[in-house]
Design a protein around this motif. Sequence first.
Motif, PDB file in Angstrom:
ATOM      1  N   LEU A   1       0.823  -1.215   0.000  1.00  0.00           N
ATOM      2  CA  LEU A   1       0.000   0.000   0.000  1.00  0.00           C
ATOM      3  C   LEU A   1       0.856   1.263   0.000  1.00  0.00           C
ATOM      4  CD1 LEU A   1      -2.753  -1.080   2.564  1.00  0.00           C
ATOM      5  CD2 LEU A   1      -2.952  -0.990   0.072  1.00  0.00           C
ATOM      6  N   SER A   2       2.052   1.176   0.590  1.00  0.00           N
ATOM      7  CA  SER A   2       2.919   2.356   0.662  1.00  0.00           C
ATOM      8  C   SER A   2       3.479   2.752  -0.704  1.00  0.00           C
ATOM      9  CB  SER A   2       4.063   2.119   1.653  1.00  0.00           C
ATOM     10  OG  SER A   2       4.945   1.118   1.182  1.00  0.00           O
ATOM     11  N   THR A   3       3.243   1.927  -1.714  1.00  0.00           N
ATOM     12  CA  THR A   3       3.605   2.310  -3.083  1.00  0.00           C
ATOM     13  C   THR A   3       2.859   3.569  -3.494  1.00  0.00           C
ATOM     14  OG1 THR A   3       3.919  -0.030  -3.644  1.00  0.00           O
ATOM     15  CG2 THR A   3       3.702   1.518  -5.487  1.00  0.00           C
ATOM     16  N   TRP A   4       1.634   3.725  -2.984  1.00  0.00           N
ATOM     17  CA  TRP A   4       0.781   4.864  -3.359  1.00  0.00           C
ATOM     18  C   TRP A   4       0.433   5.779  -2.187  1.00  0.00           C
ATOM     19  CZ3 TRP A   4      -0.419  -0.321  -4.399  1.00  0.00           C
ATOM     20  CH2 TRP A   4      -0.150  -0.736  -5.706  1.00  0.00           C
ATOM     21  N   LEU A   5       0.670   5.332  -0.954  1.00  0.00           N
ATOM     22  CA  LEU A   5       0.231   6.087   0.212  1.00  0.00           C
ATOM     23  C   LEU A   5       1.372   6.337   1.188  1.00  0.00           C
ATOM     24  CD1 LEU A   5      -2.977   3.979   0.913  1.00  0.00           C
ATOM     25  CD2 LEU A   5      -2.948   6.254  -0.112  1.00  0.00           C
ATOM     26  N   ASP A   6       1.282   7.431   1.931  1.00  0.00           N
ATOM     27  CA  ASP A   6       2.209   7.725   3.011  1.00  0.00           C
ATOM     28  C   ASP A   6       1.512   7.475   4.343  1.00  0.00           C
ATOM     29  OD1 ASP A   6       4.421   8.559   1.484  1.00  0.00           O
ATOM     30  OD2 ASP A   6       3.558  10.569   1.224  1.00  0.00           O
ATOM     31  N   TRP A   7       2.170   6.722   5.211  1.00  0.00           N
ATOM     32  CA  TRP A   7       1.617   6.455   6.527  1.00  0.00           C
ATOM     33  C   TRP A   7       1.899   7.648   7.440  1.00  0.00           C
ATOM     34  CZ3 TRP A   7      -1.537   2.653   6.023  1.00  0.00           C
ATOM     35  CH2 TRP A   7      -1.232   1.554   5.207  1.00  0.00           C
ATOM     36  N   PRO A   8       1.181   7.761   8.567  1.00  0.00           N
ATOM     37  CA  PRO A   8       1.459   8.851   9.508  1.00  0.00           C
ATOM     38  C   PRO A   8       2.912   8.822   9.973  1.00  0.00           C
ATOM     39  CG  PRO A   8      -0.614   7.775  10.068  1.00  0.00           C
ATOM     40  CD  PRO A   8       0.026   6.949   8.990  1.00  0.00           C
ATOM     41  N   GLU A   9       3.458   9.984  10.195  1.00  0.00           N
ATOM     42  CA  GLU A   9       4.844  10.088  10.652  1.00  0.00           C
ATOM     43  C   GLU A   9       4.973   9.487  12.050  1.00  0.00           C
ATOM     44  OE1 GLU A   9       8.205  13.601  11.396  1.00  0.00           O
ATOM     45  OE2 GLU A   9       6.277  14.054  10.424  1.00  0.00           O
ATOM     46  N   LEU A  10       6.073   8.780  12.290  1.00  0.00           N
ATOM     47  CA  LEU A  10       6.286   8.164  13.602  1.00  0.00           C
ATOM     48  C   LEU A  10       6.419   9.228  14.677  1.00  0.00           C
ATOM     49  CD1 LEU A  10       8.763   5.176  13.099  1.00  0.00           C
ATOM     50  CD2 LEU A  10       6.315   5.104  13.560  1.00  0.00           C
ATOM     51  N   ASN A  11       5.741   8.992  15.801  1.00  0.00           N
ATOM     52  CA  ASN A  11       5.768   9.933  16.920  1.00  0.00           C
ATOM     53  C   ASN A  11       5.866   9.125  18.211  1.00  0.00           C
ATOM     54  OD1 ASN A  11       5.566  12.341  18.379  1.00  0.00           O
ATOM     55  ND2 ASN A  11       3.339  12.204  18.482  1.00  0.00           N
ATOM     56  N   LEU A  12       7.069   8.602  18.479  1.00  0.00           N
ATOM     57  CA  LEU A  12       7.296   7.720  19.614  1.00  0.00           C
ATOM     58  C   LEU A  12       8.534   8.153  20.392  1.00  0.00           C
ATOM     59  CD1 LEU A  12       6.850   4.305  17.758  1.00  0.00           C
ATOM     60  CD2 LEU A  12       5.180   5.350  19.293  1.00  0.00           C
ATOM     61  N   PRO A  13       8.523   7.937  21.710  1.00  0.00           N
ATOM     62  CA  PRO A  13       9.745   8.198  22.489  1.00  0.00           C
ATOM     63  C   PRO A  13      10.881   7.298  22.006  1.00  0.00           C
ATOM     64  CG  PRO A  13       7.851   7.860  23.940  1.00  0.00           C
ATOM     65  CD  PRO A  13       7.421   7.468  22.565  1.00  0.00           C
ATOM     66  N   THR A  14      12.084   7.785  22.051  1.00  0.00           N
ATOM     67  CA  THR A  14      13.229   6.998  21.603  1.00  0.00           C
ATOM     68  C   THR A  14      14.292   6.925  22.699  1.00  0.00           C
ATOM     69  OG1 THR A  14      14.290   8.951  20.631  1.00  0.00           O
ATOM     70  CG2 THR A  14      12.880   7.638  19.188  1.00  0.00           C
ATOM     71  N   HIS A  15      15.051   5.862  22.681  1.00  0.00           N
ATOM     72  CA  HIS A  15      16.206   5.725  23.556  1.00  0.00           C
ATOM     73  C   HIS A  15      17.175   4.746  22.901  1.00  0.00           C
ATOM     74  CE1 HIS A  15      14.854   1.753  24.821  1.00  0.00           C
ATOM     75  NE2 HIS A  15      13.661   2.254  25.095  1.00  0.00           N
ATOM     76  N   GLU A  16      18.366   4.655  23.441  1.00  0.00           N
ATOM     77  CA  GLU A  16      19.418   3.832  22.830  1.00  0.00           C
ATOM     78  C   GLU A  16      19.692   2.557  23.617  1.00  0.00           C
ATOM     79  OE1 GLU A  16      20.520   4.637  19.882  1.00  0.00           O
ATOM     80  OE2 GLU A  16      19.250   6.434  19.952  1.00  0.00           O
ATOM     81  N   ILE A  17      18.804   2.177  24.509  1.00  0.00           N
ATOM     82  CA  ILE A  17      19.030   0.995  25.342  1.00  0.00           C
ATOM     83  C   ILE A  17      18.956  -0.279  24.498  1.00  0.00           C
ATOM     84  CG2 ILE A  17      18.082  -0.378  27.244  1.00  0.00           C
ATOM     85  CD1 ILE A  17      17.210   2.228  28.543  1.00  0.00           C
ATOM     86  N   THR A  18      19.994  -1.088  24.554  1.00  0.00           N
ATOM     87  CA  THR A  18      20.055  -2.332  23.772  1.00  0.00           C
ATOM     88  C   THR A  18      19.969  -3.576  24.654  1.00  0.00           C
ATOM     89  OG1 THR A  18      22.479  -2.292  23.829  1.00  0.00           O
ATOM     90  CG2 THR A  18      21.406  -1.242  21.933  1.00  0.00           C
ATOM     91  N   ASP A  19      19.934  -3.380  25.955  1.00  0.00           N
ATOM     92  CA  ASP A  19      19.842  -4.491  26.897  1.00  0.00           C
ATOM     93  C   ASP A  19      18.712  -4.193  27.876  1.00  0.00           C
ATOM     94  OD1 ASP A  19      20.124  -6.381  28.951  1.00  0.00           O
ATOM     95  OD2 ASP A  19      22.300  -6.472  28.718  1.00  0.00           O
ATOM     96  N   HIS A  20      17.708  -5.067  27.928  1.00  0.00           N
ATOM     97  CA  HIS A  20      16.539  -4.798  28.761  1.00  0.00           C
ATOM     98  C   HIS A  20      16.901  -4.641  30.243  1.00  0.00           C
ATOM     99  CE1 HIS A  20      16.948  -9.089  29.693  1.00  0.00           C
ATOM    100  NE2 HIS A  20      16.155  -8.870  30.738  1.00  0.00           N
ATOM    101  N   ARG A  21      18.051  -5.172  30.648  1.00  0.00           N
ATOM    102  CA  ARG A  21      18.462  -5.083  32.049  1.00  0.00           C
ATOM    103  C   ARG A  21      18.869  -3.673  32.446  1.00  0.00           C
ATOM    104  NH1 ARG A  21      22.285 -10.325  31.469  1.00  0.00           N
ATOM    105  NH2 ARG A  21      22.558  -9.240  29.468  1.00  0.00           N
TER     106      ARG A  21
END
Length: 395
Positions: free
Chosen positions: A109-129
């Motif tokens: 579907l993205s061939t013809w449509l643009d999805w909503p822009e991502l709006n999420l908190p971000t962080h760089e944690i790579t280990d759940h601990r």
Amino acid sequence: MRVGVSGFVPARLTQARVLASLTRLELSERIGKSSSSISRWEKGESAPESEALESISFVLGFPVAWFTRPTSSKPPSPVFYRTLASTSSDLRGKAGTKMDWLQEIAGYLSTWLDWPELNLPTHEITDHRELDFPEIARTALKCREMWGLGLGPIADLSMAAEGAGIICAHVYQGNTKMDGLSQWDESQKRPFILLSNDKSNYYRSRFDLAHEIGHVVLHKNIKTFDILHLKEIEKQANYFASCLLLPEELLSVELPRYPSLENLLSLKRRWNVSVAAIIYRAEKMLLIGEQEALRLRKSYSARGWMKGEPLDNDSQLESVRLMPRAINALLEAKIKTKASIVRDLMMPVKDVEQLCGLTDGFLAFQPKIVNNPLPKLKSSEDDSRSNIFEFKKKG
């Protein structure tokens, strides 16, 4: 030497077989080939000959062309399954295949449509601990802030998630043990959430969605994890869900010091969160002590609420909007027809309808009646009964 079908895609065979709930041995018996042959085909070590592929097509119910349809190449990313420990590999395989298809449809579907822009908190944690509960609570509060939700009850969590760019879908798994799953598609740079409709519980579904949002936000950069860590990772997603749905600032004001189940039912109506989840959140916030929580849970169990709480059947599941609106946008713009969408995807129509949030039969083939045969009365001029002959009288 006989050569297999050119362009054969091993992953398509695995997807079709898993959705048919067949083991390699069962499929081999149905098509008259060895299970080792099926294994080699799925590993890409060889390809089936045309006769074998036609047999596979017939048994699994997919067109031959499906098995040569390319799959998207994407970097590996972990799939977080809700209640993974209690679900069978067969059920996880089916859910994983439907997640792959949801991502594939979205990419189409993205061939013809643009999805909503991502709006999420971000962080760089790579280990759940490295995550602790205070950090998880701050991240949940950041989500509310970024989504403009304030501190009150969330009226429609699905709308909030989709508005933040998360693509969601609801499907029937045929089993109540699978609640949901989530995954980042690294090629599309977008998270996907797939929830089960089997329990049809509005409150449970909202918590499941909040739980998967927790995975999407907290565990985005965790590429691999040991199965031994799964329990802790699930706890983190649960805590995020409770923080997202029940902010401490207001709940601490509204919750009585010694709440009864009736008090909690009132809060359930207001916050659209189950009584069980409110008890969990109140205990984690230390608004009620361990003994008070135990008292409430005993009373909860004695009333039979473990099988279902009051109000559970009063609300319909929240609807998804992005996928059905995307399909309708293509149809209304006459970019695609229903038939061409089905033809392009080559997936079972019912699965496409579910993954796209469409009503049953929406994409089903409906032949157009060109000629409507009707009998026609003969005109009076052609009717031999209108011809009258006179007979002469005898003399």
